[in-house]
Design a protein around this motif. Structure first.
Motif, short mmCIF file in Angstrom:
data_model
loop_
_atom_site.label_atom_id
_atom_site.label_comp_id
_atom_site.label_asym_id
_atom_site.label_seq_id
_atom_site.Cartn_x
_atom_site.Cartn_y
_atom_site.Cartn_z
N PRO A 43 -59.87 62.48 31.14
CA PRO A 43 -59.71 62.26 32.59
C PRO A 43 -60.87 62.85 33.40
O PRO A 43 -61.54 63.80 32.97
CB PRO A 43 -58.40 62.98 32.91
CG PRO A 43 -57.71 63.15 31.60
CD PRO A 43 -58.79 63.28 30.57
N ALA A 44 -61.08 62.28 34.56
CA ALA A 44 -62.19 62.70 35.41
C ALA A 44 -62.11 64.17 35.80
O ALA A 44 -63.13 64.86 35.88
CB ALA A 44 -62.23 61.83 36.67
N ASP A 45 -60.88 64.68 36.03
CA ASP A 45 -60.76 66.05 36.55
C ASP A 45 -61.08 67.14 35.55
O ASP A 45 -61.16 68.31 35.91
CB ASP A 45 -59.36 66.27 37.14
CG ASP A 45 -58.25 65.99 36.12
OD1 ASP A 45 -58.58 65.57 34.99
OD2 ASP A 45 -57.07 66.20 36.46
N VAL A 46 -61.29 66.77 34.27
CA VAL A 46 -61.66 67.80 33.30
C VAL A 46 -63.08 67.61 32.77
O VAL A 46 -63.49 68.29 31.83
CB VAL A 46 -60.66 67.82 32.11
CG1 VAL A 46 -59.28 68.21 32.57
CG2 VAL A 46 -60.64 66.49 31.37
N THR A 47 -63.84 66.69 33.38
CA THR A 47 -65.24 66.50 32.98
C THR A 47 -66.15 67.10 34.04
O THR A 47 -65.80 67.10 35.23
CB THR A 47 -65.58 65.01 32.80
OG1 THR A 47 -65.46 64.35 34.06
CG2 THR A 47 -64.67 64.35 31.78
N PRO A 48 -67.31 67.63 33.64
CA PRO A 48 -68.20 68.29 34.61
C PRO A 48 -68.64 67.38 35.75
O PRO A 48 -68.80 67.83 36.88
CB PRO A 48 -69.40 68.71 33.74
CG PRO A 48 -68.88 68.77 32.35
CD PRO A 48 -67.82 67.73 32.26
N GLU A 49 -68.84 66.09 35.47
CA GLU A 49 -69.32 65.17 36.49
C GLU A 49 -68.21 64.43 37.22
O GLU A 49 -68.47 63.54 38.03
CB GLU A 49 -70.28 64.15 35.85
CG GLU A 49 -71.53 64.76 35.22
CD GLU A 49 -72.49 65.33 36.26
OE1 GLU A 49 -72.33 65.01 37.44
OE2 GLU A 49 -73.38 66.11 35.87
N ARG A 50 -66.95 64.76 36.90
CA ARG A 50 -65.80 64.14 37.56
C ARG A 50 -65.78 62.63 37.38
O ARG A 50 -65.50 61.88 38.33
CB ARG A 50 -65.79 64.49 39.05
CG ARG A 50 -65.77 65.97 39.35
CD ARG A 50 -64.44 66.57 38.94
NE ARG A 50 -64.41 68.03 39.11
CZ ARG A 50 -63.41 68.80 38.75
NH1 ARG A 50 -62.34 68.25 38.20
NH2 ARG A 50 -63.44 70.10 38.91
#
Length: 624
Positions: A43-50
């Motif tokens: 998911p986006a919320d757990v990746t550095p670049e969202r």
């Protein structure tokens, strides 16, 4: 940026592709490793670049070549995994995998590659000596990471670099030793747009505005001085100081480009990409279509005009490039203004569409008139031009669409018997040789002698200038319609007022005007005016059943208006004020406008406000 990232892992069997994915997900080395991991989505919320990230595994045992080719075509970045303790798997990187991937991708849009050396826990040496020559040989390779699925070394970093290779790729920005020309060109435009006073350098105020625009925060005073110091220590012409203290030092274009080269060399591509994307660039360093052409809905029977803020912006652009403060743009100043464009948007015909000074240079009023004309005739082109100038960035608007006013439906204006519009279109019709072109040029203040100096290939079918009606400044746009009686297009007929021109000295000239009026305008609500052109010549008897005066009386039109541009001085502009008045008040065309006192009031207002308008601009200029 992309809305998601798709990462594909390929490589020889048993190099640890599946283990890498499972170690990332579970944060521990798996005891049982399947032949192939299922596709996972982070998911986006757990990746550095969202950004949502899809990770795809490949297994030679479970998948066919065709399935591999499909995955390669869908991937945004491909990680080629090798085992650091297996020389054959390293050799396969160049002998098999890179050629295979290149054969399956378009040459002009190659997928970025990451070389992944797994099982680093099994050796004490590094594979980098072997890998670096490969990286230098293939420009598609973004980086190389050595990791271990077993002890979780560099697992998160591997997928971060893969994500970064898609969102902030090196390829478009930099080749092995220097910045690419396309990147230099893009950053140069950004520098020029940010150089608000056009002095070729960025002062502290401009640097802070640039920083706030791109990163939503100003630079702290110490950080600003640190940036200048870095540039000053590395290149002599990167800053301009003239012996001043550091707070007065200003950044040159060379210094600006050097800073971004430094960011890229140090792996901070995201800094440069943030700047590029803020100024409208896509991954190929082309300006986004969405940036240049923002959505703008224009209902039927509505027109487009520039609003007050847009005119203020365009005035600042004019002032920025009018170096000699003569209220006109020389050819060199025009060229400098359009350096932020990929092409020269104004041809020599523009100088014969708007007002110029005695040297033939576009005046301040002519400059604003040309922008007004573009907005009215082709608003998409206007949005594109404002995009190149950085309107949405400098004015801190969501898009260039904020510069445009869409007027209300003309039928509502007729019902309410008033209009809020500022631009009115007058179509000029008449037989060949009747004086239509001269009528357009006379509106720009050119008598017959000056008109004869205009080259045939530089002539324009449009002219635009300001007029004043009851003290209100309005733009009148004249359009010369080619004399084809058998076919007049919707554009030829769509206007606010019609001007029918005939040559008093040509006995066959009036017949064309009479036929056009009877076929196209007799039953329309568009007001019409008959112009008796070349009134300085002998008036010939027209070969028509009615005289021009009787024709106008019969059709309840104003009497033919005598007009000539064969004068010593500037041609009289009263007729243009009358045309604007008719366009503004079409419901009065058959009634109040017949009153001579009405015309007189409009004409006197035009004279007074024309003088005041220019005087006010000169006063504002002196204050600055």
């Amino acid at each position: 940026m992309r809305k998601d990232v798709r990462i594909l892992l390929v490589g020889e069997p048993k190099v640890g592709k599946t283990s890498l994915i499972m170690s990332l997900v579970s944060e521990e080395f798996p005891d049982d490793v399947p032949l192939r991991a299922e596709e996972i989505t982070i998911p986006a919320d757990v990746t550095p670049e969202r950004v949502p990230t899809h990770i795809v595994d490949y297994s030679e045992a479970e998948q066919s070549d065709e399935q591999l080719y499909q995955e390669i075509s869908k991937a945004n970045v491909i990680c080629i995994v090798y085992s650091v303790n297996n020389k054959k798997s390293i050799e396969k990187v160049t002998s098999h995998w890179i050629p295979l991937i290149n054969d399956r991708t378009d040459k002009d849009s190659r997928v970025p590659l990451i070389l992944v050396g797994n099982k680093s826990d099994l050796v004490e040496h590094s594979s980098m000596e072997t890998i670096l020559p490969i990286m230098n040989q293939y420009s598609d390779i973004e980086t190389c990471v050595e990791c271990s699925a077993k002890n979780l070394k560099n697992i998160s970093e591997l997928f971060y670099y893969a994500q970064k290779a898609v969102l902030h790729p090196t390829g478009p920005l930099y080749c092995p030793e220097e910045m690419k020309p396309s990147c230099i060109k893009s950053l140069t435009r950004i520098f020029k747009v940010s150089d608000l006073d056009n002095d070729g350098i960025l002062n502290d105020k401009e640097l802070n505005f640039f920083q706030r625009t791109c990163f939503n925060m100003p630079l702290a005073p110490q950080a600003l001085e640190d940036v200048k110091n870095v540039v000053r220590k590395n290149m002599t012409d990167g800053v301009e100081d003239n012996g001043l203290n550091l707070s007065k030092v200003r950044l040159t274009l060379k210094g600006f480009l050097f800073l971004h080269t430094l960011f890229i060399q140090r792996g901070r591509h995201e800094t440069t990409w943030t700047v590029l994307r803020r100024f409208g660039y896509d991954d190929d360093l082309e300006l986004h279509q969405e940036y240049l052409f923002p959505l703008l809905k224009i209902p039927a029977d509505c027109t487009t005009e520039l609003n007050h803020n847009a005119y203020l912006f365009l005035q600042s652009v004019f002032d920025k490039h009018d170096k000699d403060r003569d209220c006109a743009l020389s050819p060199e100043e025009v060229k400098d203004l359009f350096k932020v464009f990929p092409y020269m948007p104004w041809g020599p015909d523009v100088n014969n569409t708007v007002c110029t000074n005695d040297q033939g240079w576009i005046t301040y009023q002519g400059y604003l008139s040309q922008w007004t004309l573009t907005t009215y005739l082709d608003v998409q082109r206007c949005l594109e031009y404002l995009g190149y100038l950085g309107y949405s960035i400098i004015c801190e608007q969501e898009s260039q669409a904020a510069a445009i006013t869409v007027t209300r439906n003309k039928r509502i204006d007729l019902q309410k018997k008033q209009t809020q519009r500022s631009v009115f279109r007058c179509n000029i019709l008449g037989a060949r040789g009747s004086g239509k072109t001269s009528f357009l040029q006379a509106f720009l203040g050119r008598n017959l002698l000056k008109q004869r100096k205009i080259r045939e290939d530089h002539k324009s079918f449009y002219s635009i200038n300001t007029t004043y009606v009851y003290g209100q400044e309005k733009y009148l746009l004249l359009h010369e319609v080619m004399p084809d009686f058998d076919f007049l297009s919707e554009e030829d007929l769509a206007c606010d007022v019609v001007c029918l021109v005939y040559d008093v000295n040509n006995p066959r000239s009036f017949e064309y005007c009479a036929k056009v009026y009877k076929q196209y305008f007799m039953d329309s609500k568009t007001p019409c005016m008959m112009i008796a052109s070349k009134s300085d010549l002998h008036e010939a008897r027209q070969h028509y059943s009615l005289t021009p005066l009787d024709f106008c009386r019969k059709n309840k039109l104003h009497p033919p208006q005598p007009w000539t541009c064969n004068t010593v001085d500037t041609p009289n502009k009263d007729l243009y004020t009358k045309l604007t008045t008719m366009a503004m008040y079409p419901h009065m065309a058959q009634a109040d406008l017949k009153s001579s006192t009405f015309w007189l009031r409009a004409s006197v207002g035009a004279t007074v406000f024309a003088v005041l308008g220019f005087a006010m601009y000169r006063a504002i200029l002196k204050q600055r």
